[in-house]
Design a protein around this motif. Structure first.
Motif, PDB file in Angstrom:
ATOM      1  N   LEU A 352     -94.661  58.420  84.245  1.00 52.73           N
ATOM      2  CA  LEU A 352     -93.661  57.538  84.112  1.00 52.73           C
ATOM      3  C   LEU A 352     -92.289  58.201  83.630  1.00 52.73           C
ATOM      4  CD1 LEU A 352     -95.616  55.201  81.741  1.00 52.73           C
ATOM      5  CD2 LEU A 352     -95.435  54.996  84.208  1.00 52.73           C
ATOM      6  N   GLY A 353     -91.376  57.521  84.298  1.00 49.36           N
ATOM      7  CA  GLY A 353     -89.741  58.331  83.996  1.00 49.36           C
ATOM      8  C   GLY A 353     -88.760  57.254  84.145  1.00 49.36           C
ATOM      9  N   TYR A 354     -87.754  57.823  83.863  1.00 50.64           N
ATOM     10  CA  TYR A 354     -86.353  57.010  83.778  1.00 50.64           C
ATOM     11  C   TYR A 354     -85.084  57.987  84.208  1.00 50.64           C
ATOM     12  CZ  TYR A 354     -85.605  58.714  79.230  1.00 50.64           C
ATOM     13  OH  TYR A 354     -85.544  59.450  77.907  1.00 50.64           O
ATOM     14  N   ASN A 355     -84.157  57.434  84.837  1.00 50.14           N
ATOM     15  CA  ASN A 355     -82.726  57.839  85.008  1.00 50.14           C
ATOM     16  C   ASN A 355     -81.999  56.920  84.576  1.00 50.14           C
ATOM     17  OD1 ASN A 355     -83.608  60.826  86.198  1.00 50.14           O
ATOM     18  ND2 ASN A 355     -84.660  59.183  87.376  1.00 50.14           N
ATOM     19  N   VAL A 356     -80.847  57.250  83.638  1.00 52.63           N
ATOM     20  CA  VAL A 356     -79.765  56.424  83.164  1.00 52.63           C
ATOM     21  C   VAL A 356     -78.658  56.894  83.180  1.00 52.63           C
ATOM     22  CG1 VAL A 356     -79.079  54.380  81.906  1.00 52.63           C
ATOM     23  CG2 VAL A 356     -81.714  54.842  81.881  1.00 52.63           C
ATOM     24  N   SER A 416     -56.057  50.095  84.496  1.00 52.07           N
ATOM     25  CA  SER A 416     -57.333  49.755  85.156  1.00 52.07           C
ATOM     26  C   SER A 416     -58.814  50.109  84.346  1.00 52.07           C
ATOM     27  CB  SER A 416     -57.610  50.409  86.747  1.00 52.07           C
ATOM     28  OG  SER A 416     -56.646  49.680  87.477  1.00 52.07           O
ATOM     29  N   LYS A 417     -59.624  49.666  84.373  1.00 53.27           N
ATOM     30  CA  LYS A 417     -60.727  50.028  83.199  1.00 53.27           C
ATOM     31  C   LYS A 417     -61.975  49.478  84.134  1.00 53.27           C
ATOM     32  CE  LYS A 417     -58.905  48.971  78.787  1.00 53.27           C
ATOM     33  NZ  LYS A 417     -58.697  48.363  77.547  1.00 53.27           N
ATOM     34  N   ASN A 418     -63.019  50.471  83.924  1.00 58.12           N
ATOM     35  CA  ASN A 418     -64.237  50.288  84.859  1.00 58.12           C
ATOM     36  C   ASN A 418     -65.437  50.700  83.934  1.00 58.12           C
ATOM     37  OD1 ASN A 418     -63.414  49.537  87.902  1.00 58.12           O
ATOM     38  ND2 ASN A 418     -62.090  51.252  87.250  1.00 58.12           N
ATOM     39  N   TYR A 419     -66.443  49.881  84.143  1.00 60.01           N
ATOM     40  CA  TYR A 419     -67.704  49.885  83.322  1.00 60.01           C
ATOM     41  C   TYR A 419     -68.812  49.974  84.345  1.00 60.01           C
ATOM     42  CZ  TYR A 419     -64.416  48.656  79.447  1.00 60.01           C
ATOM     43  OH  TYR A 419     -63.374  48.613  78.756  1.00 60.01           O
ATOM     44  N   ARG A 420     -69.782  51.100  83.950  1.00 57.52           N
ATOM     45  CA  ARG A 420     -70.824  51.081  85.224  1.00 57.52           C
ATOM     46  C   ARG A 420     -72.130  51.711  84.178  1.00 57.52           C
ATOM     47  NH1 ARG A 420     -69.536  53.648  90.944  1.00 57.52           N
ATOM     48  NH2 ARG A 420     -71.200  52.538  92.288  1.00 57.52           N
ATOM     49  N   VAL A 421     -73.176  51.037  84.607  1.00 60.27           N
ATOM     50  CA  VAL A 421     -74.648  51.536  84.274  1.00 60.27           C
ATOM     51  C   VAL A 421     -75.462  51.475  85.595  1.00 60.27           C
ATOM     52  CG1 VAL A 421     -76.541  51.074  82.835  1.00 60.27           C
ATOM     53  CG2 VAL A 421     -74.271  50.132  81.988  1.00 60.27           C
ATOM     54  N   THR A 422     -76.149  52.768  85.695  1.00 58.46           N
ATOM     55  CA  THR A 422     -76.829  52.734  86.752  1.00 58.46           C
ATOM     56  C   THR A 422     -77.885  53.448  86.409  1.00 58.46           C
ATOM     57  OG1 THR A 422     -75.782  55.037  87.567  1.00 58.46           O
ATOM     58  CG2 THR A 422     -74.803  53.271  88.305  1.00 58.46           C
TER      59      THR A 422
END
Length: 1009
Positions: A352-356, A416-422
């Motif tokens: 099992l694994g994850y990448n954030v 400008s502002k940006n937020y990102r979760v990938t």
């Protein structure tokens, strides 16, 4: 589902029993695998008993244990290292040191949905290690590829936080998205601006259709696979940081105050107007407006990474902070990144694994065209008057020149502002020994906001605002992707094969909202709200506005691939992908993308055993088809624009009218790319020399274009969208590398690449009629590029300058209009009809480079290391629109002042100061300049503190370095930089206020605990 899982578990258990029984007579071999250079342990190394399916991996400490026959051979392989074979010979302990092998054909590289030895790859795949990327002063990992990979053109922008433009083997698409697909740890993205370059372990660039076709739906413009860093061995903490500054280079010299006044007087004289300046000498040097807006900009970057692995798990966490000032005042960019990745194995057959990845950034933006405003501002006007007020162009006789660039910068307020979760989560189930099921779910969640405020102010008579305006734009992105793959690996005697089957489902969704209100107070703390503005209905002159928009598309895919090898000598790769996209309609929703590749390792043949020239020699060839769904949704829907001016009154009642904004065909077909690749690669001279020579041809069939048409046919948008043309890129790529380590501790590597690419239009739906584009104010609205069969896409097109008219007699004896004046361009009468008109236009050059090249070196001696990189392009033209973008009394460059026509016999190459008059602004050869350049891309000198000192400090490594990037540039172009990007290839290469080129100087530190 539970019953199925139980069956798998039982089956797996039985397999383990059979394996243990089969190897009862074998011996147990144990050992540790380390890096041959720094002696650190290597976790995750694959160990295979040669000729069988028996294998294992090293644990977190680099240790392994495997049952094998006493006379067996063990094969050790690891990404980025040379594969090594070791005979057991009854040994129970075998320690192995693997040599890094970034260039060797034995290195393992990442390919679509897996890894392969470089020597087994049948397509064109280039790999760049993360350490090469980290040596560059780049805030985007793609920028660091410039000059590193044959056939890959990177065009950078100097604007902080901006993404570079990348072209893989030329132009793949024209309309919609023209960027490649980025796959980061298995998740698909349109760009990687969210990714910290320090987190990159390696990048693989899939260049040919065969290697790309496994990503069929999005592979028309190439594929970039990115693997981020994973934890290895015992827990380590590392810090990587630098501080530096950027400075504008190759700044254009502008006419000073006296020279400008002289030129304006000359312009008035040509136009038969009174002179504006009675005493030109009184203005002296005047104001250098470029110096007013430019600055030396600070840049700092800090990254901390914690990583390691245990017996059944690995982990890595990183945090990064970047602060980059722009070389234009008030412009800056700030970014925070965080990355969390890990995996664990609760039982032997499940992983099992994850990448954030988390990212947020904010920037102080620039007013549009500020570089052009400074380029053209009148130097006779001061920045400020003695009383501190702004210098006003209207106080000077400079005609229609209303701008003070300093005031424009000071009162522009937009952030400008940006937020990102990938990221993604995944699970791997080993159903039986050779069969693995992998399931992955990933996506991205992004929010962006742009807030602009135009306050009440008065800087000059023209630069003023009596009513404030607050504008807010917000955008959301919600994308997800699910992928399921089955992989089966098997070795049967001389036969080795890998079977892959997979399924993918994706959804892309976006939403945008824009609103504005007048007369919002300018609060001291900067908190401004639309509700504080003038309400709707209270004053019709100041209405509030609100607009929203959205988009959603889905895709489903099924794919399969087989990799086959016979005697590790004859290679075959075949794949097929079926993609369905909601962006297309009816029977056109599904596309099918096959590929096949073959390879022959000639050096392993018996007739090659006695030769001494080649260590390895391989021939490969491939064919494949890829697709492009990077076009707008509802492409075949006719759009209608409704505006107030379209309203008519019938019987005293208003009736809303409309105008069609684009003409679309009833059906739009898949745009497909079809390509072949033939190559020879190998190593020689005891593996010190490696080489790769590719010939490729890729065709884009049924290419989608947006073609301008006359508004007289009833469209206000003036375009036809649809499958309009097919075109081809054909070229040759050469890569050479030399690596050597001498006994005295000195080592060095020399790597060069050279590419030739020719782009040609094969057919158009318009037949012999060209597709025109490239219109702008700089060209008097006339179109400056042409796409036609037999020529490159978007080539520059215009009149051919044949000198400068010296007197009225020359004009009278020419084919040009009688309205021409001495000092105007003299155009060639190409068709010989005695009239100069649009029929005399000719091809003026290609905005896409024919040649790209790079040369990268590295040297190491004891504790010192040095890297020097060179890069350049040739065979390319740039349209310098800045020279003709004139509306009155704009300033001129010093080059123009020195070479202009200002009387009979003074110049036969540069026109008079009346450059914007008559037909001078028409697209012509004078504006098209050589865009070739050569630069020393990077120079970095590093020093590793002695190991004895590290031992005392209980540290693994401390390295200090200093470098300079883009400090030396050589080109003939008269603008700021010949590196001009453009989104749409039919409008590429037009320089209209390009952000100035800058050099970066850094001091940095790398520490590992």
């Amino acid at each position: 589902m539970k019953r199925i899982f139980t069956k798998f578990s039982v089956l797996t258990f039985l397999c383990f029993l059979l394996i243990n029984s089969a190897f009862a007579q074998n011996i147990t071999v144990r050992g540790v695998v380390t890096d041959d250079d720094d002696k650190t342990s290597l976790p995750g190394v694959s160990i295979l008993v040669k000729g069988t399916q028996t294998g294992t991996q090293t644990d977190a400490t680099g240790s392994y244990s495997i049952n094998a026959p006493a006379n067996a051979t063990l094969v050790f392989s690891y990404i980025g290292y040379t594969i090594k074979e070791v005979a057991v010979n009854n040994q129970t302990t075998i320690n192995v040191a693997l040599a890094p092998s970034s260039q060797s054909l034995e290195a393992v590289v990442v390919v679509g949905y897996g890894t392969q030895r470089k020597i087994d790859v049948t397509g064109a795949v280039a790999n760049v290690k993360g350490e090469e990327i980290s040596k560059q002063a780049s805030t985007n990992a793609l920028s660091a590829l410039q000059g590193k990979v044959a056939g890959v053109q990177i065009t950078n922008s100097g604007s902080p936080g901006s993404s570079p433009q990348i072209r893989i083997r030329g132009v793949g698409s024209v309309y919609g998205s023209v960027n490649p697909l980025y796959v980061v740890d298995g998740v698909w993205y349109d760009d990687i601006s969210f990714l910290n370059p320090n987190d990159v372990e390696s990048m693989s660039i899939l260049k040919d259709a065969s290697s790309q076709s496994i990503y069929g739906v999005r592979a028309a413009n190439g594929v970039v696979l990115i693997t981020t860093k994973k934890g290895k061995g015992k827990t380590t903490v590392s810090y990587d940081g630098y501080v530096g500054y950027q400075r504008a280079t190759n700044q254009v010299d502008m006419a000073n105050g006296t020279e400008y006044a002289t030129l304006i007087n000359e312009q008035n004289s040509v136009q038969q107007k009174p002179l504006s300046f009675s005493n030109t000498a009184q203005y002296g040097e005047g104001t250098n407006w470029l110096n007013v807006i430019l600055r030396d900009a600070l840049q700092t970057n800090h990254n901390v990474t914690v990583g390691g692995s245990a017996e059944k798990s690995s982990y890595s966490f990183s945090a990064g902070y970047l602060k980059q000032e722009g070389i234009i005042k008030t412009n800056d960019f700030e970014r925070f990144t965080g990355r969390f990745t890990g995996d664990f194995t609760p039982v032997d057959y499940i992983k099992l694994g994850y990448n954030v990845i988390l990212q947020s950034n904010q920037s102080a933006d620039l007013p549009g065209g500020i570089v052009y405003k400074a380029y053209t501002a009148a130097p006779v006007v001061p920045q400020f008057y003695a009383d501190g007020s702004y210098g006003d162009p209207n106080d000077y006789p400079v005609g229609s020149q209303p701008n003070n660039p300093r005031a424009q910068l000071d009162f522009f307020d937009q952030n400008s502002k940006n937020y990102r979760v990938t990221g993604n989560v995944f699970a791997e189930l080993k159903i039986i020994k050779d069969l693995t099921l992998r399931t992955s779910f990933g996506g991205e969640f992004g929010n962006g906001e742009v807030v602009g405020y135009n306050p009440v102010y008065k800087a000059t008579q023209v630069q003023r605002n009596d009513n404030s305006l607050l504008s807010i734009s917000r955008a959301e992105t919600r994308n997800w992707i699910i992928e399921n793959t089955l992989t089966y690996n098997k070795i049967l005697g001389d036969h080795r094969f890998t079977l892959l089957a997979g399924q993918t489902a994706q959804r892309y969704k976006s939403y945008a909202l824009t609103a504005s209100a007048y007369n919002v107070p300018n609060t001291r703390d900067g908190d401004r709200y639309l509700t504080l503005g003038t309400p709707n209905g209270q004053n019709a002159q100041f209405p509030r506005s609100i607009n929203d928009s959205g988009d959603m598309s889905t895709a489903a895919s099924y794919f399969g691939r087989v990799n086959y090898s016979f005697k590790n000598r004859y290679l075959l790769n075949a794949s097929l992908r079926a993609d369905g996209s909601s962006k297309f309609t009816g029977d056109q929703r599904w596309g099918y993308f096959p590929s096949v590749g073959a390879g022959w390792i000639i050096s392993d043949e018996d007739f090659m055993k006695d030769q001494k020239l080649f260590n390895t020699l391989k021939f490969r060839g491939s064919f494949g088809i890829v697709g492009n769904s990077g076009v707008p949704t509802n492409l075949s829907t006719i759009l209608v624009d409704q505006k107030g001016q379209f309203t008519a009154i019938y019987n005293g009642q208003p009736a809303q009218g409309g105008s069609i904004t684009s003409i679309v065909p009833p059906v739009t077909y898949w745009e497909k790319g079809q390509g072949i690749d033939l190559a020879v690669e190998g190593t020689s001279l005891n593996n010190r020399l490696n080489f790769e020579l590719d010939f490729y041809e890729k065709k884009t069939l049924n290419g989608i274009f947006d073609i301008p048409v006359l508004g007289s046919i009833g469209t206000s948008g003036s375009s036809i969208i649809g499958n309009q043309a097919s075109f081809r890129n054909r070229g040759v790529e050469l890569t050479l590398g030399w690596n050597e380590k001498l006994e005295n501790g000195f080592s060095y590597a020399l790597n060069g690449n050279f590419s030739i690419n020719n782009n040609t239009v094969l057919s158009t739906e318009t037949g012999a009629n060209p597709i025109f584009a490239g219109g702008s104010a700089a060209t008097s609205g006339l179109l400056s590029t042409r796409t036609i069969v037999g020529q490159p896409i978007g080539q520059f097109f215009g009149l051919l300058v044949d000198g400068i008219f010296q007197n009225t007699a020359e004009i009278a004896n020419s084919a040009q209009s009688a309205s021409a004046r001495p000092g105007d361009f003299k155009y060639a009468d190409i068709n010989g009809d005695g009239i100069i008109n649009l029929k005399d236009r000719v091809s003026l050059g290609n905005p896409s480079p024919k040649y790209t090249y790079g040369f990268n070196t590295s040297f190491a001696y004891k504790n010192f290391d040095l890297a020097v990189d060179f890069q350049g392009v040739a065979g390319v033209k740039v349209y310098n629109a800045n020279k003709g973008l004139r509306f009155g009394a704009e300033n001129y460059s010093k080059d123009f002042f020195d070479n202009r026509w200002h009387g009979e016999g003074t110049s036969n190459s540069y026109p008079s100061a009346d450059i914007g008059g008559g037909q001078n602004a028409n697209p012509n050869s004078w504006y098209v300049e050589d865009g070739s350049y050569f630069r020393i891309r990077n120079i970095q000198l590093g020093y590793n503190l002695p190991a004895s000192l590290m031992s005392k400090l209980k540290l693994q490594r401390i390295r200090v370095f200093a470098d300079a990037q883009n400090a030396f540039n050589f080109f003939k172009y008269t603008g700021f930089s010949p590196e001009v990007s453009g989104g749409n290839p039919v409008n590429a290469g037009i320089d209209n206020s390009v952000y100035p080129l800058s050099a970066t100087y850094r001091f940095g530190l790398n520490v590992t605990f």
